[in-house]
Design a protein around this motif. Structure first.
Motif, PDB file in Angstrom:
ATOM      1  N   LEU A  94       0.823  -1.203   0.000  1.00 20.44           N
ATOM      2  CA  LEU A  94       0.000   0.000   0.000  1.00 20.44           C
ATOM      3  C   LEU A  94       0.863   1.262   0.000  1.00 20.44           C
ATOM      4  CD1 LEU A  94      -2.773   1.400   0.273  1.00 20.44           C
ATOM      5  CD2 LEU A  94      -2.561   1.105   2.757  1.00 20.44           C
ATOM      6  N   ALA A  95       1.962   1.238   0.736  1.00 18.00           N
ATOM      7  CA  ALA A  95       2.813   2.413   0.842  1.00 18.00           C
ATOM      8  C   ALA A  95       3.486   2.756  -0.484  1.00 18.00           C
ATOM      9  CB  ALA A  95       3.878   2.190   1.921  1.00 18.00           C
ATOM     10  N   ARG A  96       3.640   1.780  -1.351  1.00 20.68           N
ATOM     11  CA  ARG A  96       4.300   2.028  -2.641  1.00 20.68           C
ATOM     12  C   ARG A  96       3.353   2.605  -3.696  1.00 20.68           C
ATOM     13  NH1 ARG A  96       7.240  -2.895  -1.294  1.00 20.68           N
ATOM     14  NH2 ARG A  96       5.599  -4.128  -2.286  1.00 20.68           N
TER      15      ARG A  96
ATOM     16  N   SER B 156      -5.097   6.591  -6.138  1.00 20.03           N
ATOM     17  CA  SER B 156      -5.152   5.906  -7.424  1.00 20.03           C
ATOM     18  C   SER B 156      -5.973   4.623  -7.303  1.00 20.03           C
ATOM     19  CB  SER B 156      -3.741   5.583  -7.917  1.00 20.03           C
ATOM     20  OG  SER B 156      -3.114   4.658  -7.040  1.00 20.03           O
ATOM     21  N   VAL B 157      -6.266   4.015  -8.457  1.00 21.65           N
ATOM     22  CA  VAL B 157      -7.024   2.766  -8.469  1.00 21.65           C
ATOM     23  C   VAL B 157      -6.232   1.651  -7.795  1.00 21.65           C
ATOM     24  CG1 VAL B 157      -8.077   1.018  -9.945  1.00 21.65           C
ATOM     25  CG2 VAL B 157      -8.305   3.439 -10.536  1.00 21.65           C
ATOM     26  N   ASN B 158      -4.923   1.578  -8.079  1.00 20.04           N
ATOM     27  CA  ASN B 158      -4.089   0.547  -7.451  1.00 20.04           C
ATOM     28  C   ASN B 158      -3.983   0.760  -5.946  1.00 20.04           C
ATOM     29  OD1 ASN B 158      -3.549  -0.851  -9.812  1.00 20.04           O
ATOM     30  ND2 ASN B 158      -1.764   0.402 -10.301  1.00 20.04           N
ATOM     31  N   TRP B 159      -3.985   2.031  -5.529  1.00 19.05           N
ATOM     32  CA  TRP B 159      -3.960   2.314  -4.092  1.00 19.05           C
ATOM     33  C   TRP B 159      -5.240   1.809  -3.430  1.00 19.05           C
ATOM     34  CZ3 TRP B 159      -7.166   5.169  -0.922  1.00 19.05           C
ATOM     35  CH2 TRP B 159      -6.686   5.455   0.359  1.00 19.05           C
ATOM     36  N   ALA B 160      -6.381   1.976  -4.082  1.00 18.27           N
ATOM     37  CA  ALA B 160      -7.648   1.496  -3.535  1.00 18.27           C
ATOM     38  C   ALA B 160      -7.645  -0.031  -3.416  1.00 18.27           C
ATOM     39  CB  ALA B 160      -8.804   1.968  -4.401  1.00 18.27           C
TER      40      ALA B 160
END
Length: 397
Positions: free
Chosen positions: A218-220, A225-229
Protein backbone atom coordinates in the motif's frame (compact mmCIF):
# COMPACT_ATOMS: atom_id res chain seq x y z
CA UNK A 1 -35.53 -10.21 25.30
CA UNK A 2 -34.14 -8.58 22.18
CA UNK A 3 -31.20 -10.12 20.34
CA UNK A 4 -29.44 -9.08 17.15
CA UNK A 5 -28.64 -11.73 14.54
CA UNK A 6 -25.99 -10.67 12.07
CA UNK A 7 -25.61 -12.16 8.59
CA UNK A 8 -23.56 -11.48 5.51
CA UNK A 9 -25.34 -10.67 2.26
CA UNK A 10 -24.39 -10.00 -1.35
CA UNK A 11 -26.21 -7.03 -2.90
CA UNK A 12 -26.87 -6.59 -6.58
CA UNK A 13 -25.19 -3.59 -8.27
CA UNK A 14 -28.44 -1.61 -8.01
CA UNK A 15 -28.84 -2.47 -4.33
CA UNK A 16 -25.22 -1.60 -3.59
CA UNK A 17 -25.64 1.78 -5.29
CA UNK A 18 -28.84 2.48 -3.34
CA UNK A 19 -27.21 1.57 -0.04
CA UNK A 20 -24.13 3.67 -0.84
CA UNK A 21 -26.41 6.68 -1.45
CA UNK A 22 -28.23 5.97 1.80
CA UNK A 23 -24.98 5.79 3.77
CA UNK A 24 -23.88 9.12 2.34
CA UNK A 25 -27.19 10.80 3.12
CA UNK A 26 -27.23 9.42 6.66
CA UNK A 27 -23.74 10.77 7.26
CA UNK A 28 -24.65 14.18 5.80
CA UNK A 29 -27.83 14.55 7.85
CA UNK A 30 -26.03 13.54 11.03
CA UNK A 31 -23.23 16.07 10.45
CA UNK A 32 -25.61 18.90 9.52
CA UNK A 33 -27.77 18.28 12.58
CA UNK A 34 -24.68 18.15 14.81
CA UNK A 35 -23.44 21.43 13.36
CA UNK A 36 -26.84 23.07 13.87
CA UNK A 37 -27.04 21.93 17.48
CA UNK A 38 -23.48 23.03 18.19
CA UNK A 39 -24.02 26.48 16.70
CA UNK A 40 -27.30 26.92 18.59
CA UNK A 41 -25.53 26.29 21.87
CA UNK A 42 -22.33 28.28 21.22
CA UNK A 43 -24.14 31.32 19.75
CA UNK A 44 -27.43 31.40 21.70
CA UNK A 45 -26.92 28.86 24.51
CA UNK A 46 -29.98 27.06 23.18
CA UNK A 47 -30.46 23.30 23.41
CA UNK A 48 -31.89 21.84 20.21
CA UNK A 49 -33.63 18.48 20.56
CA UNK A 50 -34.70 15.73 18.20
CA UNK A 51 -38.01 17.36 17.23
CA UNK A 52 -36.26 20.55 16.12
CA UNK A 53 -33.70 18.66 14.02
CA UNK A 54 -36.51 16.60 12.45
CA UNK A 55 -38.17 19.85 11.37
CA UNK A 56 -34.82 21.01 9.99
CA UNK A 57 -34.58 17.82 7.93
CA UNK A 58 -37.97 18.52 6.39
CA UNK A 59 -36.82 22.01 5.43
CA UNK A 60 -33.53 20.72 4.03
CA UNK A 61 -35.36 18.34 1.70
CA UNK A 62 -37.29 21.25 0.20
CA UNK A 63 -34.15 23.11 -0.89
CA UNK A 64 -32.59 22.65 -4.32
CA UNK A 65 -29.14 21.81 -2.97
CA UNK A 66 -30.42 19.00 -0.73
CA UNK A 67 -33.31 17.72 -2.82
CA UNK A 68 -31.38 14.46 -3.34
CA UNK A 69 -32.25 13.50 0.25
CA UNK A 70 -35.72 12.61 -1.07
CA UNK A 71 -34.22 9.87 -3.26
CA UNK A 72 -33.44 7.58 -0.29
CA UNK A 73 -35.70 6.22 2.42
CA UNK A 74 -36.55 8.80 5.09
CA UNK A 75 -36.40 6.27 7.94
CA UNK A 76 -32.58 5.90 8.09
CA UNK A 77 -32.30 9.70 8.08
CA UNK A 78 -34.69 9.99 11.02
CA UNK A 79 -32.82 7.21 12.82
CA UNK A 80 -29.57 9.17 12.37
CA UNK A 81 -31.19 12.10 14.19
CA UNK A 82 -32.30 9.77 16.98
CA UNK A 83 -28.75 8.41 17.29
CA UNK A 84 -27.48 11.97 17.55
CA UNK A 85 -30.02 12.68 20.29
CA UNK A 86 -28.81 9.59 22.17
CA UNK A 87 -25.20 10.78 21.82
CA UNK A 88 -26.12 14.15 23.33
CA UNK A 89 -28.07 12.46 26.13
CA UNK A 90 -24.99 10.42 27.04
CA UNK A 91 -22.86 13.56 26.88
CA UNK A 92 -25.15 15.48 29.22
CA UNK A 93 -25.13 12.49 31.58
CA UNK A 94 -21.30 12.69 31.54
CA UNK A 95 -21.04 9.10 30.33
CA UNK A 96 -19.58 9.97 26.91
CA UNK A 97 -17.62 12.67 25.14
CA UNK A 98 -19.13 15.36 22.94
CA UNK A 99 -20.42 13.91 19.63
CA UNK A 100 -18.04 14.18 16.69
CA UNK A 101 -18.66 14.51 12.96
CA UNK A 102 -18.84 11.37 10.83
CA UNK A 103 -15.99 10.91 8.37
CA UNK A 104 -16.47 9.58 4.86
CA UNK A 105 -13.28 7.52 5.09
CA UNK A 106 -13.09 6.46 8.72
CA UNK A 107 -16.62 6.28 10.13
CA UNK A 108 -18.73 3.14 10.03
CA UNK A 109 -20.97 2.91 6.97
CA UNK A 110 -24.41 1.88 8.20
CA UNK A 111 -28.11 2.64 7.99
CA UNK A 112 -30.91 1.58 10.32
CA UNK A 113 -34.40 0.66 9.10
CA UNK A 114 -37.50 0.27 11.28
CA UNK A 115 -40.59 -1.80 10.45
CA UNK A 116 -42.08 0.87 8.19
CA UNK A 117 -39.03 0.79 5.91
CA UNK A 118 -38.68 -2.92 5.13
CA UNK A 119 -40.82 -5.93 4.23
CA UNK A 120 -40.31 -9.32 5.87
CA UNK A 121 -42.16 -12.15 4.13
CA UNK A 122 -41.45 -15.87 4.11
CA UNK A 123 -37.94 -15.37 5.43
CA UNK A 124 -37.02 -12.81 2.77
CA UNK A 125 -36.04 -9.20 3.54
CA UNK A 126 -36.75 -6.32 1.17
CA UNK A 127 -35.66 -2.81 2.10
CA UNK A 128 -37.40 0.43 1.14
CA UNK A 129 -36.59 1.80 -2.33
CA UNK A 130 -35.59 -1.70 -3.48
CA UNK A 131 -37.51 -4.03 -5.78
CA UNK A 132 -35.73 -7.28 -4.91
CA UNK A 133 -35.02 -8.92 -1.52
CA UNK A 134 -31.48 -9.08 -0.19
CA UNK A 135 -29.40 -12.17 -0.97
CA UNK A 136 -28.65 -13.13 2.65
CA UNK A 137 -26.44 -16.06 3.66
CA UNK A 138 -28.41 -17.65 6.52
CA UNK A 139 -25.48 -19.02 8.50
CA UNK A 140 -27.80 -19.77 11.44
CA UNK A 141 -31.61 -19.77 11.76
CA UNK A 142 -33.61 -17.04 13.39
CA UNK A 143 -35.70 -17.95 16.46
CA UNK A 144 -38.88 -19.83 15.68
CA UNK A 145 -41.55 -17.43 14.48
CA UNK A 146 -39.30 -14.40 14.91
CA UNK A 147 -39.98 -11.21 13.00
CA UNK A 148 -37.34 -8.45 13.00
CA UNK A 149 -38.29 -5.11 14.54
CA UNK A 150 -35.18 -3.26 13.36
CA UNK A 151 -32.78 -3.93 10.49
CA UNK A 152 -29.29 -2.43 10.32
CA UNK A 153 -27.30 -2.66 7.09
CA UNK A 154 -23.55 -2.00 7.19
CA UNK A 155 -20.40 -2.32 5.11
CA UNK A 156 -16.98 -2.83 6.66
CA UNK A 157 -13.61 -1.54 5.47
CA UNK A 158 -12.96 -4.81 3.62
CA UNK A 159 -16.02 -4.21 1.43
CA UNK A 160 -18.17 -6.92 3.03
CA UNK A 161 -21.90 -6.29 3.49
CA UNK A 162 -23.76 -7.28 6.66
CA UNK A 163 -27.35 -7.08 7.85
CA UNK A 164 -28.30 -7.24 11.53
CA UNK A 165 -31.85 -8.28 12.47
CA UNK A 166 -33.16 -7.34 15.92
CA UNK A 167 -35.64 -10.00 17.06
CA UNK A 168 -37.37 -11.23 20.20
CA UNK A 169 -35.71 -14.34 21.59
CA UNK A 170 -36.00 -16.59 24.62
CA UNK A 171 -32.78 -18.07 26.00
CA UNK A 172 -33.00 -21.31 27.95
CA UNK A 173 -31.81 -20.87 31.53
CA UNK A 174 -29.60 -23.93 32.07
CA UNK A 175 -28.61 -24.57 35.71
CA UNK A 176 -24.98 -24.26 36.82
CA UNK A 177 -23.33 -24.48 40.23
CA UNK A 178 -19.67 -23.73 39.63
CA UNK A 179 -17.70 -20.60 40.54
CA UNK A 180 -14.52 -19.49 38.83
CA UNK A 181 -12.02 -16.70 39.20
CA UNK A 182 -10.32 -15.40 36.08
CA UNK A 183 -6.93 -13.71 35.78
CA UNK A 184 -6.19 -12.17 32.39
CA UNK A 185 -2.66 -12.25 31.03
CA UNK A 186 -0.49 -12.28 27.93
CA UNK A 187 1.42 -15.56 28.07
CA UNK A 188 -1.88 -17.26 28.89
CA UNK A 189 -4.95 -15.38 27.75
CA UNK A 190 -6.86 -16.52 30.84
CA UNK A 191 -5.85 -18.41 33.95
CA UNK A 192 -8.71 -19.98 35.89
CA UNK A 193 -8.85 -20.57 39.61
CA UNK A 194 -9.10 -24.29 38.83
CA UNK A 195 -5.50 -24.15 37.60
CA UNK A 196 -6.39 -24.33 33.91
CA UNK A 197 -4.50 -22.00 31.61
CA UNK A 198 -6.03 -20.98 28.28
CA UNK A 199 -3.42 -20.31 25.63
CA UNK A 200 -3.29 -16.88 24.07
CA UNK A 201 -3.78 -17.47 20.31
CA UNK A 202 -2.12 -14.11 19.41
CA UNK A 203 -4.09 -13.68 16.19
CA UNK A 204 -2.40 -10.41 15.25
CA UNK A 205 1.08 -11.90 15.68
CA UNK A 206 0.13 -14.91 13.55
CA UNK A 207 -0.80 -12.64 10.64
CA UNK A 208 1.80 -9.94 11.29
CA UNK A 209 3.97 -10.90 8.31
CA UNK A 210 0.97 -10.96 5.97
CA UNK A 211 -0.19 -7.59 7.31
CA UNK A 212 3.30 -6.08 6.88
CA UNK A 213 3.47 -7.20 3.24
CA UNK A 214 0.06 -5.70 2.51
CA UNK A 215 0.99 -2.42 4.20
CA UNK A 216 4.30 -2.19 2.32
CA UNK A 217 2.45 -2.78 -0.93
CA UNK A 218 0.00 0.00 0.00
CA UNK A 219 2.81 2.41 0.84
CA UNK A 220 4.30 2.03 -2.64
CA UNK A 221 1.08 3.10 -4.38
CA UNK A 222 0.10 6.65 -5.23
CA UNK A 223 -2.56 7.71 -2.76
CA UNK A 224 -5.98 8.03 -4.38
CA UNK A 225 -5.15 5.91 -7.42
CA UNK A 226 -7.02 2.77 -8.47
CA UNK A 227 -4.09 0.55 -7.45
CA UNK A 228 -3.96 2.31 -4.09
CA UNK A 229 -7.65 1.50 -3.54
CA UNK A 230 -6.99 -2.16 -4.35
CA UNK A 231 -4.00 -2.30 -1.98
CA UNK A 232 -6.00 -0.60 0.78
CA UNK A 233 -8.67 -3.26 0.38
CA UNK A 234 -6.05 -5.98 0.84
CA UNK A 235 -4.88 -4.39 4.09
CA UNK A 236 -8.47 -4.16 5.29
CA UNK A 237 -9.04 -7.83 4.51
CA UNK A 238 -6.06 -8.88 6.63
CA UNK A 239 -7.35 -6.77 9.50
CA UNK A 240 -10.82 -8.29 9.05
CA UNK A 241 -9.36 -11.80 9.16
CA UNK A 242 -7.59 -11.02 12.44
CA UNK A 243 -10.70 -9.44 13.95
CA UNK A 244 -13.00 -12.29 12.91
CA UNK A 245 -10.72 -14.99 14.31
CA UNK A 246 -10.29 -13.11 17.56
CA UNK A 247 -14.03 -12.56 17.97
CA UNK A 248 -14.80 -16.20 17.18
CA UNK A 249 -12.30 -17.43 19.77
CA UNK A 250 -13.61 -15.07 22.47
CA UNK A 251 -17.22 -15.99 21.75
CA UNK A 252 -16.54 -19.70 22.15
CA UNK A 253 -14.48 -19.12 25.30
CA UNK A 254 -16.98 -16.85 27.04
CA UNK A 255 -19.91 -19.10 26.12
CA UNK A 256 -18.14 -22.05 27.73
CA UNK A 257 -17.36 -20.10 30.91
CA UNK A 258 -20.92 -18.82 31.27
CA UNK A 259 -22.50 -22.21 30.67
CA UNK A 260 -20.27 -24.02 33.16
CA UNK A 261 -20.32 -21.53 36.06
CA UNK A 262 -22.99 -19.71 38.03
CA UNK A 263 -20.52 -17.19 39.46
CA UNK A 264 -17.73 -15.60 37.44
CA UNK A 265 -15.24 -13.23 39.06
CA UNK A 266 -12.96 -11.04 36.95
CA UNK A 267 -10.59 -8.16 37.57
CA UNK A 268 -11.36 -4.56 36.62
CA UNK A 269 -8.46 -3.92 34.23
CA UNK A 270 -7.99 -0.40 32.89
CA UNK A 271 -6.96 -1.32 29.36
CA UNK A 272 -6.94 2.33 28.27
CA UNK A 273 -4.18 3.09 30.76
CA UNK A 274 -2.29 -0.14 30.22
CA UNK A 275 -1.82 0.38 26.48
CA UNK A 276 0.24 3.48 27.26
CA UNK A 277 3.05 1.02 28.00
CA UNK A 278 4.56 0.97 24.51
CA UNK A 279 6.40 -2.28 25.16
CA UNK A 280 3.15 -4.18 25.78
CA UNK A 281 0.54 -2.09 23.96
CA UNK A 282 0.43 -4.29 20.84
CA UNK A 283 0.14 -7.52 22.83
CA UNK A 284 -2.51 -6.06 25.15
CA UNK A 285 -4.59 -4.85 22.22
CA UNK A 286 -4.30 -8.26 20.57
CA UNK A 287 -5.55 -9.97 23.74
CA UNK A 288 -8.77 -7.88 23.62
CA UNK A 289 -9.51 -7.99 27.35
CA UNK A 290 -12.17 -5.28 27.06
CA UNK A 291 -14.04 -7.27 24.41
CA UNK A 292 -13.77 -10.39 26.58
CA UNK A 293 -15.33 -8.59 29.53
CA UNK A 294 -18.13 -7.15 27.38
CA UNK A 295 -19.04 -10.63 26.14
CA UNK A 296 -19.04 -12.01 29.67
CA UNK A 297 -21.31 -9.20 30.83
CA UNK A 298 -24.08 -9.61 28.29
CA UNK A 299 -23.92 -13.41 28.25
CA UNK A 300 -24.11 -13.53 32.05
CA UNK A 301 -27.23 -11.40 31.79
CA UNK A 302 -28.71 -13.77 29.21
CA UNK A 303 -28.18 -16.89 31.31
CA UNK A 304 -28.83 -15.43 34.77
CA UNK A 305 -25.24 -15.74 36.00
CA UNK A 306 -23.47 -13.64 38.62
CA UNK A 307 -20.59 -11.57 37.25
CA UNK A 308 -18.49 -9.89 39.95
CA UNK A 309 -15.77 -7.37 39.05
CA UNK A 310 -12.97 -7.07 41.62
CA UNK A 311 -11.37 -3.69 42.22
CA UNK A 312 -8.39 -2.99 39.97
CA UNK A 313 -6.04 -2.30 42.90
CA UNK A 314 -6.73 -5.59 44.65
CA UNK A 315 -3.23 -7.19 45.00
CA UNK A 316 -4.23 -10.54 43.55
CA UNK A 317 -0.74 -11.51 42.35
CA UNK A 318 1.10 -10.64 45.59
CA UNK A 319 -1.41 -12.05 48.08
CA UNK A 320 -0.74 -15.61 49.27
CA UNK A 321 -3.86 -17.67 48.64
CA UNK A 322 -2.90 -20.03 51.51
CA UNK A 323 -1.95 -17.82 54.46
CA UNK A 324 -3.09 -14.41 53.20
CA UNK A 325 0.33 -12.72 53.58
CA UNK A 326 1.07 -9.81 51.25
CA UNK A 327 4.39 -10.12 49.40
CA UNK A 328 6.58 -7.26 48.23
CA UNK A 329 6.05 -5.85 44.72
CA UNK A 330 7.61 -8.14 42.13
CA UNK A 331 8.67 -7.56 38.50
CA UNK A 332 6.43 -8.70 35.69
CA UNK A 333 8.86 -11.38 34.47
CA UNK A 334 8.69 -13.23 37.82
CA UNK A 335 6.04 -15.87 37.12
CA UNK A 336 6.37 -17.83 40.37
CA UNK A 337 7.25 -16.90 43.95
CA UNK A 338 7.51 -18.49 47.38
CA UNK A 339 5.64 -17.12 50.37
CA UNK A 340 7.23 -16.96 53.82
CA UNK A 341 4.81 -19.70 54.86
CA UNK A 342 6.71 -22.00 52.48
CA UNK A 343 4.07 -22.24 49.76
CA UNK A 344 5.31 -21.80 46.19
CA UNK A 345 2.80 -20.10 43.90
CA UNK A 346 2.32 -19.89 40.20
CA UNK A 347 1.71 -16.17 39.85
CA UNK A 348 -1.30 -16.42 37.54
CA UNK A 349 -3.03 -19.34 39.29
CA UNK A 350 -2.55 -17.67 42.66
CA UNK A 351 -4.05 -14.44 41.31
CA UNK A 352 -7.08 -16.26 39.91
CA UNK A 353 -7.71 -17.99 43.26
CA UNK A 354 -7.45 -14.69 45.13
CA UNK A 355 -9.82 -13.03 42.67
CA UNK A 356 -12.36 -15.82 43.20
CA UNK A 357 -12.07 -15.58 47.00
CA UNK A 358 -12.52 -11.79 46.89
CA UNK A 359 -15.55 -12.10 44.63
CA UNK A 360 -17.20 -14.72 46.83
CA UNK A 361 -16.62 -12.56 49.90
CA UNK A 362 -18.37 -9.68 48.15
CA UNK A 363 -21.38 -11.88 47.41
CA UNK A 364 -21.47 -13.16 51.00
CA UNK A 365 -20.84 -9.86 52.82
CA UNK A 366 -22.22 -7.41 50.27
CA UNK A 367 -20.28 -5.13 47.97
CA UNK A 368 -22.31 -2.07 48.87
CA UNK A 369 -20.84 -1.63 52.38
CA UNK A 370 -18.55 1.11 51.11
CA UNK A 371 -18.95 3.43 48.10
CA UNK A 372 -18.03 1.73 44.86
CA UNK A 373 -17.62 2.57 41.21
CA UNK A 374 -20.44 1.16 39.12
CA UNK A 375 -19.31 -1.19 36.40
CA UNK A 376 -20.74 -1.12 32.91
CA UNK A 377 -23.80 -3.23 32.16
CA UNK A 378 -24.46 -5.78 34.94
CA UNK A 379 -21.04 -6.27 36.56
CA UNK A 380 -20.56 -5.51 40.26
CA UNK A 381 -17.41 -3.72 41.36
CA UNK A 382 -15.84 -4.85 44.60
CA UNK A 383 -14.08 -2.38 46.89
CA UNK A 384 -11.25 -3.54 49.13
CA UNK A 385 -12.16 -3.63 52.80
CA UNK A 386 -8.73 -2.42 53.85
CA UNK A 387 -7.39 1.09 53.39
CA UNK A 388 -6.79 1.95 49.75
CA UNK A 389 -3.14 2.36 48.77
CA UNK A 390 -2.08 5.37 46.76
CA UNK A 391 -0.51 3.36 43.97
CA UNK A 392 0.64 5.14 40.82
CA UNK A 393 1.31 3.77 37.38
CA UNK A 394 0.01 0.80 35.46
CA UNK A 395 -1.61 -2.03 37.46
CA UNK A 396 0.54 -5.14 37.54
CA UNK A 397 -0.59 -8.27 35.76
Amino acid sequence: MKRAFKYRFYPSPAQAAELARTFGCVRLVYNMALQARTEAWTLREERVGYNATSAMLTAWKQTDDLAFLNEVSSVPLQQALRHLQAAFTNFWAKSAKYPTFKSKKRSRRSAEYTTSAFRWRDGRLTLAKMAEPLDIVWSRPLPEGASPSTVTVSQDAAGRWFVSLLCDDVIDQTPATGAVGIDAGLDSLLTLSTGEKITNPRHERADRARLARAQRNLARKEQGSVNWAKARLQVARVHARITDRRRDHLNKLTTRLVRENQTIVIEDLTVRNMVTNHSLARAISDAAWRQLRTMLEYKAGWHGRNLVVVDRWFPSSRLCSVCGALAEPMPLHMRSWTCRCGQTHDRDVNAARNILAEGLSVIACGGGVRPQRESSRTGQSSVKQETQRATAGTPRL
